[in-house]
Structure formats: C-alpha cells, structure tokens
Motif scaffolding. Structure first.
Motif, mmCIF file in Angstrom:
data_model
loop_
_atom_site.group_PDB
_atom_site.id
_atom_site.type_symbol
_atom_site.label_atom_id
_atom_site.label_comp_id
_atom_site.label_asym_id
_atom_site.label_seq_id
_atom_site.Cartn_x
_atom_site.Cartn_y
_atom_site.Cartn_z
ATOM 1 N N SER A 532 -17.886 -60.760 -18.029
ATOM 2 C CA SER A 532 -18.235 -60.203 -19.334
ATOM 3 C C SER A 532 -18.134 -61.246 -20.440
ATOM 4 C CB SER A 532 -17.320 -59.009 -19.647
ATOM 5 O OG SER A 532 -17.616 -58.472 -20.914
ATOM 6 N N GLU A 533 -17.183 -62.162 -20.307
ATOM 7 C CA GLU A 533 -16.934 -63.123 -21.381
ATOM 8 C C GLU A 533 -17.868 -64.323 -21.333
ATOM 9 O OE1 GLU A 533 -14.838 -64.484 -17.769
ATOM 10 O OE2 GLU A 533 -15.172 -62.558 -18.750
ATOM 11 N N LYS A 534 -18.744 -64.425 -20.331
ATOM 12 C CA LYS A 534 -19.564 -65.623 -20.147
ATOM 13 C C LYS A 534 -21.002 -65.411 -20.598
ATOM 14 C CE LYS A 534 -16.659 -67.333 -16.411
ATOM 15 N NZ LYS A 534 -16.556 -67.650 -14.979
ATOM 16 N N LYS A 535 -21.155 -64.723 -21.712
ATOM 17 C CA LYS A 535 -22.483 -64.442 -22.249
ATOM 18 C C LYS A 535 -23.226 -65.728 -22.609
ATOM 19 C CE LYS A 535 -22.443 -62.887 -26.405
ATOM 20 N NZ LYS A 535 -22.233 -61.972 -27.539
ATOM 21 N N LEU A 536 -22.560 -66.674 -23.247
ATOM 22 C CA LEU A 536 -23.214 -67.908 -23.657
ATOM 23 C C LEU A 536 -23.647 -68.731 -22.450
ATOM 24 C CD1 LEU A 536 -20.989 -68.999 -26.682
ATOM 25 C CD2 LEU A 536 -23.125 -67.718 -26.685
ATOM 26 N N ARG A 537 -22.831 -68.696 -21.404
ATOM 27 C CA ARG A 537 -23.198 -69.405 -20.176
ATOM 28 C C ARG A 537 -24.457 -68.786 -19.557
ATOM 29 N NH1 ARG A 537 -23.477 -74.116 -17.580
ATOM 30 N NH2 ARG A 537 -23.496 -73.828 -15.313
ATOM 31 N N PRO A 581 -14.174 -53.242 -25.230
ATOM 32 C CA PRO A 581 -12.868 -53.614 -24.668
ATOM 33 C C PRO A 581 -12.575 -52.840 -23.384
ATOM 34 C CG PRO A 581 -12.618 -52.292 -26.662
ATOM 35 C CD PRO A 581 -14.064 -52.650 -26.570
ATOM 36 N N SER A 582 -11.768 -53.441 -22.523
ATOM 37 C CA SER A 582 -11.453 -52.815 -21.234
ATOM 38 C C SER A 582 -10.735 -51.484 -21.402
ATOM 39 C CB SER A 582 -10.605 -53.769 -20.390
ATOM 40 O OG SER A 582 -9.435 -54.158 -21.096
ATOM 41 N N SER A 583 -10.100 -51.308 -22.543
ATOM 42 C CA SER A 583 -9.412 -50.034 -22.784
ATOM 43 C C SER A 583 -10.397 -48.871 -22.908
ATOM 44 C CB SER A 583 -8.570 -50.131 -24.062
ATOM 45 O OG SER A 583 -9.401 -50.469 -25.175
ATOM 46 N N GLU A 584 -11.687 -49.183 -23.107
ATOM 47 C CA GLU A 584 -12.705 -48.145 -23.252
ATOM 48 C C GLU A 584 -13.314 -47.736 -21.911
ATOM 49 O OE1 GLU A 584 -14.145 -46.576 -26.107
ATOM 50 O OE2 GLU A 584 -12.262 -47.278 -26.982
ATOM 51 N N GLU A 599 -25.313 -45.094 -27.092
ATOM 52 C CA GLU A 599 -24.180 -45.797 -27.709
ATOM 53 C C GLU A 599 -23.773 -47.001 -26.863
ATOM 54 O OE1 GLU A 599 -19.528 -44.926 -28.972
ATOM 55 O OE2 GLU A 599 -20.920 -43.254 -28.769
ATOM 56 N N LEU A 600 -23.813 -46.848 -25.546
ATOM 57 C CA LEU A 600 -23.464 -47.962 -24.660
ATOM 58 C C LEU A 600 -24.539 -49.046 -24.720
ATOM 59 C CD1 LEU A 600 -22.190 -45.997 -21.517
ATOM 60 C CD2 LEU A 600 -20.871 -46.863 -23.458
ATOM 61 N N LEU A 601 -25.798 -48.639 -24.790
ATOM 62 C CA LEU A 601 -26.878 -49.620 -24.857
ATOM 63 C C LEU A 601 -26.837 -50.429 -26.150
ATOM 64 C CD1 LEU A 601 -29.785 -47.519 -23.322
ATOM 65 C CD2 LEU A 601 -28.909 -49.678 -22.423
ATOM 66 N N SER A 602 -26.286 -49.836 -27.196
ATOM 67 C CA SER A 602 -26.165 -50.585 -28.452
ATOM 68 C C SER A 602 -25.176 -51.739 -28.313
ATOM 69 C CB SER A 602 -25.730 -49.653 -29.591
ATOM 70 O OG SER A 602 -24.396 -49.205 -29.380
ATOM 71 N N LYS A 603 -24.333 -51.693 -27.277
ATOM 72 C CA LYS A 603 -23.377 -52.767 -27.010
ATOM 73 C C LYS A 603 -23.778 -53.599 -25.794
ATOM 74 C CE LYS A 603 -20.518 -51.743 -30.341
ATOM 75 N NZ LYS A 603 -20.314 -52.691 -31.466
ATOM 76 N N ASP A 604 -24.992 -53.381 -25.322
ATOM 77 C CA ASP A 604 -25.493 -54.156 -24.191
ATOM 78 C C ASP A 604 -25.744 -55.591 -24.645
ATOM 79 O OD1 ASP A 604 -26.864 -54.679 -21.603
ATOM 80 O OD2 ASP A 604 -28.627 -54.802 -22.894
ATOM 81 N N THR A 650 -5.240 -57.939 -13.348
ATOM 82 C CA THR A 650 -6.353 -57.021 -13.134
ATOM 83 C C THR A 650 -7.572 -57.476 -13.928
ATOM 84 O OG1 THR A 650 -4.830 -55.181 -12.824
ATOM 85 C CG2 THR A 650 -7.118 -54.634 -13.309
ATOM 86 N N LYS A 651 -8.693 -57.593 -13.221
ATOM 87 C CA LYS A 651 -9.947 -57.950 -13.880
ATOM 88 C C LYS A 651 -10.800 -56.703 -14.033
ATOM 89 C CE LYS A 651 -14.084 -60.812 -13.550
ATOM 90 N NZ LYS A 651 -14.849 -61.780 -12.759
ATOM 91 N N TYR A 652 -11.409 -56.552 -15.211
ATOM 92 C CA TYR A 652 -12.240 -55.391 -15.488
ATOM 93 C C TYR A 652 -13.715 -55.773 -15.404
ATOM 94 C CZ TYR A 652 -8.381 -52.423 -16.987
ATOM 95 O OH TYR A 652 -7.255 -51.648 -17.009
ATOM 96 N N ASN A 653 -14.463 -54.985 -14.671
ATOM 97 C CA ASN A 653 -15.928 -55.076 -14.646
ATOM 98 C C ASN A 653 -16.457 -53.736 -15.146
ATOM 99 O OD1 ASN A 653 -16.635 -57.718 -13.464
ATOM 100 N ND2 ASN A 653 -15.440 -56.972 -11.730
#
Length: 1086
Positions: A532-537, A581-584, A599-604, A650-653
């Motif tokens: 999730s964190e490797k968007k720029l890559r 965030p993973s809490s969601e 709502e989820l697609l707005s954060k895609d 723990t890794k979240y996907n």
C-alpha cells in the motif's frame, strides 16, 4: 559507462534532467544523459541563465566521442566520457558556458525483496556445463543432488492411487535413470532416454489404445475428405508405435477436431445452409417483450435466429411465427434514453414501407442482449468483404501461483459482479481474446491449451493463437477467430523488468501488438510493485514500461506506446490500493458487503493519481461497479484476508481494486465498453479474475474503386500552428508529421520562439504545411489520423506528441487544440487548423451505426409510411461520441482528455435528398453517423438528440448549447440548468436543438440504488460525475459535453452572433489562430 560517474544519469528523461538542473540553479551546472533520439549517443545538458542548453555527444566509426558545439570551434575527439568532461571544464570550447558544477544523480532506494521475487521454480541446475577429467566428483555430486531432491519430493506425494508397477517405475527413474539422463545431457545428448523409457512404460496401455483407435478415425476422416478421390491416398498409418506419446495424442486431438469440422460442413451443406460452413452455432434466442398500442399493453415474443439471419415476431411463445424480417430489412435499432428497457425496431416491408415497432423488455440487460444478437446477425450476414467493427475480450487474473479450477468459463462469458452481459449473449464469440495472467504457475503451452479448450466449449470455435509472451510468471496470450488469420500482421511482443533494481522479472510487463487490416492494436499486461505504501514506486514502474516496452511500428520511434496504436489496452495487477488506515479494515469490509463502493473508490490510489495527471494520462477506465478483487481467502469469495503475520509484525492488505483494465484510443474512433466486472465463482487465488468486453471500430486494408487518373488528388492542409512547451531548453523547434496515409514523414521549418515568465516557450510555426495522402478517397481518408511531434533542432529529440483525426475536418476547415505528452507526461499544447480535400465519394454506413439512442421528449408518430421522406421521425444528433462531430472544447478545471476540436456549422441535405435511396442507405435517425452519412429530417423540421447508451453511461456533461452562447464561452462551457425544461428556440434560430436533460444511471450489477441529484448551486462541470464512457474514444472531450451545432438549411440564413468571442479568460493560453478567409474555404466561418 565503464565506471560510476556522478554526472552520468543514464536513461533519465529530458524533462527529469531539466528539473535536476533547475534545482541546482547555478550557471555552469551540467549532467550527461543518454540520447533519446540516437542509440549509443549522449546528451550534455548545461544550465545558463535559467535555461537548459543541450549538446549531442556522438560516437564516430572508431567509437571516439565528440560534442556538437558551436560552428567554427574545432571538433575534438575523446576515447572516454570522463576525458571529454574534463576538457570542457575549460572555457571557449563552443558551449554557452564552460562546465563548472556536476549535478549528482539521485540514488534510488532499494526495494525490499518480496516473498515471490524468485523466478519460477525449475529443476536444480547445479550441473556444470563443461565437465573436465578432474571434475567427475562434481558431476557425481550434481547427480546425487538431483536424485535426493526428487526422491524427497516423492515421499510427500500420495502414491496409493497409482498402480504398483507405475510407483516402481517412477521411483526407479529418480533413483538411477535421471542420473544417466544428466550424464547424457552433459555429453551433448538432449534426448533423455531414461525419461522416454519411463513414459513408454507408464503409457503402455494408452499407446495400444491409440494404435487401435487412430486407424478407425483416419478411415472416417478420409471418407469425409471431399478432396480425396476414392482409392487414392496415403497407405501408411500415422499411428506408428515408435512415435512419442505426446505427439500421437496431439495428432489424435487434431484428427478429432478435423473430423468434427468436416461433419459440420457436410451437414450444413446438405440442408442448404446459406453461406460457407461456420464453426460457431449460436442458438436461437427468444425474448418476451411488451408492445403498447392505444394504451393497451400486449405480450409479444421476439425470436432471434442468427444463423438464418431472421427476426421473428410471435404473439405466443409456442405458437406460429406471425411474420419475420430478414437481416437486410432490419434497418435500425433505436434505444430509448428515458425508458431504459424500451427499444424501437425500424424495419422495411416487402412493399418498401418503413415500419417502426416499439417494444419494452423485461430489463435493460435483456435489451442490451437483444441488441448484441442483432448486431451479430448483421455482421455475420454482411456483404462487406472486410469487417468494420470487432469485439475484444480483455481479461486479467493474478492466479496466486495456484492452478486454475476445472471450470473458468464465467470469466470469458463476462459473468459475475459489475457490468455483466445478459445470458442471451453467452454464445456470442468475441473476435479477439486477450488474457493477461500474473503469478501464473502453468507452462505456456498448458495455459494456452486450457484457454482454447474453454473457448471451444463456449463458442464451438477453435481459436488461433496470435501471440504468447511470458516474463517469469507474467504472461499474455492473444487468440483470434480463425477467419481473421489473414487479416493479422506485424505481430510483435516484448517485456520489461521492473523488479528489484529493474533486473528481476517478478514485476514488470509483457506486451503484444499487431495490425488488424488497417487498425493497430497494442496490449500491455503488467504486474506492478505491491504494498500500500509503494504508490510512487508503482508510478515509476508505469513510466519504465511506457518508455522501454518496444512494440508497434518502429518508424514511430519518437512516439511512446500511448501514441503508436489506434487502440491500446493496459491490463494487469496494477497493485494500487485503497488508501485508508489499517484501523478502517472492518469498516471497509462492511461497506463492501453493503455495496457502498463510491466512498472507497474515492480513496483508490490509481483513481487519485490519474485525476492528478501523474499516471495513465488520457487513458479511460469504465466505471467500477464491482467489489474489490483483492485480497480474498482462497476457496472463498465471502471473506477478505486483510491481515498477514510477518516476522516484523502484522501486515495489512486492505481490500482493493488491484486488477484493472484501462484503454486509450485515437480521437474520433468507435470504442464502446460492453462489460467490466469480476467473477465470483473462481476462488483458487486471493485475486478474482477481471473481465472487460469492448466493441471496437476498425479500418479495412483499403482498395480504392476510383480510377487514379480521373480521381481528384487529395490534400491535407495544416496551418496556424502554435505550440506552448513546458520547458526551459534553449533551442529551436519544428513539427514532424507521421501517418500511414502519407508516403513519407513531413517536417515544418523552424518556428519562432517567445519565452514566457512562467518558464514555458511559445512557438509559432507560420508556414502552411501541405500533406499529400497516398489515397484521396474519403472512405479511406476519414479513418486516418495524423501524429504530430514537436522536436528540437539541436538534438532531434521530442518535446511532445499528439494526434489529430482527419474526420474532424470532414466538413470544412477545423481548429484543433491537442495536449502534447512525452513519456506519459504533459509537456504542453499545440493549436492550429486543419483542412481536408478528398476526391468525390460517399462513405458507406458502418456496422456500429446500426444502433442509435433517442430521447423520448419528441413525439414520433407510429405506423406505416410510404418512404423515408414521409416517415415522421425527428432528426436526431448522435452525440454518443460528440468528438465525432469534431466539437470537443477545453474548459477550466476539468480532466484533460488530450485533444479537442471546434467546428463551424455545417449544411445538412434536405429531407428529400436524404431519403432517396432507403434500400441502399438504410435507415438512420442520426444527423450524421460517425462515418459522416447524412439522414432524413422529419416533416416538422425539429430535431431530437441522440444520447449515450443508458446502460453504460450517463449524460452528466453539458450537451446542448445555443450558438450565441457557444460563441461567447467557447473555452469555458457551463452545463445547462437541469432543473428547468428545455427552452424554445429563439427567433432566427428555429433549428437549434433543444437542451438535453440528464438521465438517471442504470447499472447491470447487483441492485440499483437511487442516484443523488446534484444541487442546483453546484452545477459547475467539475461537480458532475465521470460517465461510464460508452463513447467512441472521447479523445478531446473535457468534462463538459460540447454544444450541438446549428444545422443550416439551404435558403435559411444563419443567425448572426451578437459580439465577437471573448478571449480575455484564456490566461496563459494562446488566442485561437485566425481561420482561412471564408472565400477560400467556400463557406462562412466565425
């Protein structure tokens, strides 16, 4: 480079080099990069007075390097780049300033290895290739290693299901024979005799059975073979026991398929089947509909028989057919925009009367299925030698390194969630199937045969393999109908690695390109960096693939793959995630269960990056109406496995739409997305397969029917070109024109530069350019495009590319404005005018003109009419792709779509002329089809609009505008007030079309939900939702729909505009260049 040098930046882009030098902000700063125009050459970039000067470093025959500097300076040659750089630290060497400060290259952060970053598992390869006398011990160790490896694996297998003699044979092979095979391979014998002996032993019974069966089948096959005379033919049997079992099985399979095809051909011929033997048999389909007459609803049945080319109207399901119409008597299908299940079928009777029959289907999907079947019927029985429309299936699936389940047919039938096809379309075959897989554990041949087998079961067709290409576990397969085999040419495939340090192939892309008659296609299947964190890559992966994937016409070297193809499809596991965030996590799953995707697609991440113009510039994606396709628990589609235990924690996907299909097409071409969704019954992977289905217009390999000596020569005039380039380079520019309709590339003279305070450069190209097409027939020319490339004179490198469709200039001189891009980034704009001169001729109707969409506001009389002139249908504007009429405009704060056009009003033939040949021209409710075919007008002279397919799109862009409004606000359009009904035409503008009203959305997935209406106060173009793009490549469309033109009739003066166009709001953009004088173009222009 032989060694690391801080000033050498490798293959970075020109724009990246400019950015690095601008950040240095000191005169004399420099770097060296690879040349983009000449392989093996370099570019020396120097900063001076906030401008970047570029000098080419060229190797000679002896590989000595020299700098192309100022004239009059002696040329010096250097063996190595460091020597050259050292020399140019001295002043007076011909550069704008001597080199002083080297700009260091940016170090890329190494990517952490992923669990699956290893290549596909292969047998151990620790056997040395060259075994010398003293290396026998190493050879013995290698053989022992292989034996131990496979015997250990065998211990974990369940051998109880095997016959005892087979168990012994396998164990004996791994114990001794595999070592003997290894020795044979070392000695140069690749035949592996031990393996052959094992297979012969295991397949002993199979061999004898084949030997018994094949002669029988061959006799049967010879009997069916019409070309073989009795008593003549090969005497020997092909089932010799000495052949390999795999070869004999393949031979047996081919023989069975051949027998099946020959029996079908003979049976079809015996019953008088019309046409050549066809492999595909689409069953007869019945639709229950309602027909209203005098306010009374009556149940009816429509029976579609594609094979015979007939449409039956029945009053009862099992009763006799009341009447039928042959395919060439079915003139038009007109979809209702207001009632999504309503359809008008326009037919011609034996007495050449036109009948208009209205029906209401059970739902929208049924109506769409009926339309697809009728279109298939028209295509199948068409008298045209070449198709002008085909269908393409595009599928992507991350298989999760697991073998597929036995049944994956739902994937190829577009069944599951999202925009899906109706059951009635199950057996309609696509012309092409493009399948991209990632983490694919199967071999190429095994996977290709699996897919072919599934398609054979669905369509009864043995598809031909066009291409297959694999990079590690990333694979693309392209299959085509056998009838298209001779229409496909120039097939290329390539791959790009984007794994760790761009050297590992666990991530990357594979691609295939080819020509289908006169239309170019490109397909890219990519697997981008995960996490999730490797968007720029992921963005970097995209640009690397864009730059280095080598597909398409090599003569289009200045253009990247986004400009090389009429249609480019990009598919794969793009790995962009929902950025929450993973809490969601629990909240995300809850919203998915309630099908609250927006709502989820707005954060895609992919949608956000595209909206900001960072990746996939000018690509389109159908609206997503299906659940996230990743990360499921295997063997289930009910639960998402969004947590993963690792040593670091723990890794979240989070559930995300990782698997996508995007497309980019040239302007003014026909392309409609018919399906976009995912399956819900293929569960072997943690990803769900994604499918997309497209209806695509294609051009034929044109052969002109005109006499070359008598046909008037064609011409393409391009004039008044002005470019605004986002660059700090200090150089001169010219434009290069490329097209398959031109004999050679054409260049302009140098333009005149004017620098702007914002760092951009405005370039005027004053001279008019005359391009001479190889064929002047409008049937050919209107399907062609001109690719434009703005290049520098110093390095011959591209500073931006764009495309213009000749169809835009079909009627008269037309102004264009296109966005220039280079390597996927926006680099400026190019405006100008284009005028087309063709020989006499009338374009034929295209298959995709058969279906129209009509607004219900205008009352249309029903019943019989004498001919098209008397048929009281209102004239309609087909704006399912407004760019077809060449009227896309730019407007403020909207998503940039790449190209736009503006056109003056055009004349329409009077209804008496348009309806002279109803039998030849068919029935067309559109003012002009995409092919430019005029249609008849009704008696009342009014017009009604044609809208996008309501199943696949929504009209939320601005459409109708009166002419004077357009004149005042050409570059900044606002949508009409949807809260008020269409206003009447003002005096003097009696033919102005009414303002259209938006329609409600209609989805084919799950349950329909009411769509909230936008508040009246927020009716700015940016407040409208992006439609589901049923359009024919809305290349130049901004977020606003363009206005509909005023249609002028002979003898009716055009309304005068009250005041000249206001260009005060163009801030930073150039004012439009003047058009040619009206007397030159033969019509009045604004």
């Amino acid at each position: 480079m032989p060694s690391y040098q801080p000033w050498y930046h490798g293959n970075i882009t020109r724009s990246k080099a400019e950015d690095l030098l601008s950040k240095a902000a000191r005169d004399g700063s420099f770097l060296i990069r690879d040349s983009e125009s000449i392989q093996g050459a370099y570019a020396l970039c120097v900063l001076y007075q906030n401008c970047v000067y570029t000098y080419r470093i060229l190797p000679n025959e002896d590989k000595k390097l020299s700098v192309q500097a100022s004239e009059g300076v002696p040329i010096r040659f250097f063996a190595m780049l460091p020597e050259l750089v050292e020399a140019y630290y001295s002043p007076n060497m011909g550069l704008v300033t001597h080199l002083q400060y080297s700009v260091q290259r940016e170090e890329e952060v190494d990517e952490e290895p992923e669990p699956n970053s290893l290549p596909p598992q292969l047998p151990p390869r620790n056997i040395p290739l060259d075994v010398k006398d003293g290396d026998t011990k190493t050879s013995e160790q290698a053989s022992k290693s292989i034996t131990d490896t496979y015997l250990a694996r065998l211990q974990h297998m369940d051998l109880s299901v095997l016959p005892e003699e087979h168990q012994i044979a396998i164990q004996e092979y791994f114990r001794t024979s595999i070592c003997l095979d290894a020795e044979q391979a070392q000695n140069g014998n690749p035949n592996l005799p031990g393996l052959k002996k094992l297979i012969m032993a295991v397949c002993k019974n199979l061999n004898s059975e084949i030997s018994r069966i094949v002669p029988t089948l061959e006799v049967f096959h010879k009997t069916l073979d019409q070309q073989l005379s009795p008593g003549i033919g090969p005497k020997q049997s092909s089932s010799e026991s000495g052949q390999a079992v795999s070869h004999r099985l393949e031979q047996l399979t081919k023989l069975l398929y051949s027998i099946e095809d020959k029996v079908k051909g003979s049976v079809f011929e015996s019953v008088g089947y019309d046409g050549a033997p066809r492999n595909s048999l689409i069953p007869i389909v019945m639709f229950e509909v309602k027909q209203e007459s005098l306010g009374i609803s009556t149940k009816m049945f429509l029976k579609v028989d594609i094979e015979s080319g007939k449409l039956y109207f029945k009053k009862s399901k099992d009763g006799p057919e009341d009447k039928y119409f042959v395919h060439n008597k079915i003139l038009q299908l007109v979809k209702s925009q207001k009632m999504h299940a309503k359809l008008v079928i326009v037919v011609e009777t034996e007495k050449e009367k036109i009948l208009r029959k209205e029906f209401v289907f059970d739902d929208t999907k049924k109506r769409e299925g009926f339309c697809q079947l009728l279109q298939q019927m028209k295509n199948k029985h068409s008298e045209k030698p070449e198709p002008d429309m085909i269908t393409v299936f595009v599928g992507t699936w991350n298989m999760g390194n697991a073998s597929p389940p036995p049944n994956i047919s739902s994937w190829f039938q577009c069944k599951g969630q999202g925009k899906t096809q109706d059951d009635t379309a199950d057996h309609i075959p696509h012309d092409f199937y493009v399948i991209g897989t990632q983490e694919d554990p199967l071999g190429e041949r095994e996977w290709a045969e699996t897919v072919k087998g599934v398609l054979r079961n669905i369509t009864n067709i043995s598809f031909k393999q066009v291409a297959i290409h694999t990079l590690w576990n990333i694979r693309i397969v392209v299959l085509a109908k056998p009838e298209h085999e001779n229409r496909i040419s120039h097939v290329f495939s390539d791959s790009v690695k984007t794994g760790i340090a761009n050297t590992l192939g666990n991530k990357g892309a594979v691609g295939v390109s080819f020509m289908f008659n006169g239309t170019s296609f490109g397909f890219v299947n990519s697997h981008l960096t995960s996490g999730s964190e490797k968007k720029l890559r992921r963005n970097q992966n995209y640009f690397s693939i864009l730059r280095f994937l080598n597909l398409g016409d090599k003569k289009l070297n200045p253009f990247d793959i986004t400009h090389r193809f009429t249609h480019l499809f990009w598919l794969g596991d793009l790995n962009y995630r929902v950025e929450l965030p993973s809490s969601e996590a629990e909240n995300i799953v809850s919203k998915i269960k309630q099908q609250q995707y927006q709502e989820l697609l707005s954060k895609d991440q992919l949608s956000m990056e595209r909206n900001e113009g960072k990746v996939f510039l000018h690509f389109d994606e159908e609206e997503i109406t299906f659940a996230p396709t990743y990360r499921f628990e295997r063997d289930s589609r009910e639960r998402y496995a969004y947590t993963k235990a690792k040593a670091t924690g723990t890794k979240y996907n989070l559930p995300s739409w990782c698997d996508r299909v995007l497309r980019k097409s040239y302007p003014l071409v026909h392309v409609v997305c018919q399906a976009y969704g995912c399956t819900n019954n293929i569960t072997t992977s943690d990803h769900s397969p994604v499918f997309a289905s497209f209806e695509v217009g294609v051009a034929s390999q044109f052969v002109s029917k005109q006499d070359p000596s008598s046909a008037s020569p064609g011409g393409i005039q391009i004039m008044n070109c002005v470019a605004i380039l986002l660059t700090k380079s200090k150089t001169k520019f010219f434009i290069e024109f490329h097209s398959s309709c031109l004999e050679k590339t054409v260049k302009t003279t140098e333009g005149d530069n004017m620098e702007h305070s914002d760092g951009s450069i405005k370039v005027w190209f004053g001279n008019q350019v005359e391009l001479t097409p190889i064929i002047s027939d409008p049937e050919y020319l209107l399907d062609q495009h001109i690719l434009m490339c703005v290049k520098s004179t110093d390095c011959d490198e591209s500073y931006g590319e764009g495309c213009v469709a000749l169809r835009a200039a079909e009627i008269s001189y037309t102004e264009f404005q296109i966005t220039l891009t280079h390597h996927g980034e926006k680099t400026g704009t190019l405006t100008g005018g284009i005028q087309l001169r063709t020989s006499e001729g009338k374009p034929t109707e295209k298959l995709y003109d058969f279906i129209k969409i009509e607004r219900d506001d205008a009352v249309i009389s029903k019943g019989k009419c004498g001919d098209l002139n008397k048929f009281s249908v209102t004239q309609s504007h087909d704006i399912s792709n407004p760019a077809y009429m060449g009227m896309s405009f730019r407007s403020g704060n909207v998503i940039d779509k790449g190209w736009s056009y503006s056109m003056p009003p055009r004349n329409v033939a009077p209804c008496g002329q348009a309806g002279k040949e109803p039998k030849k021209g068919g029935y067309d409710v559109g003012t002009r089809s995409p092919t430019g075919k005029p249609s008849s007008m009704g008696e009342n002279g009014k017009t009604s609009e044609m809208f996008d397919n309501p199943l696949y799109g929504s009209v939320t862009k601005s459409h109708g505008r009166c002419k004077d409004q357009d004149h005042q606000q050409k570059d900044h359009l606002t949508p009409p007030d949807v809260l008020f009904p269409p206003s009447k035409a003002v005096d003097g503008d009696t033919e102005r079309p009414p303002v259209p009203t938006p329609r409600n959305r209609s989805f084919t997935c799950s349950e329909n939900k009411p769509q909230p209406q936008p508040p009246a106060a927020s009716l700015h173009p940016t407040a409208f939702k992006k439609p589901v793009v049923p359009s024919r490549s809305e290349g130049g469309m901004a977020q606003n729909r363009p206005p509909l033109p005023v249609k002028s009739r002979p003898g009716v003066p055009e309304p005068q505009n009250p005041k000249p166009r206001d260009t005060s709001d163009l801030s930073g953009k150039l004012r439009p260049p003047t058009r040619p004088d009206a007397s030159k173009t033969g019509r009045s222009v604004k």
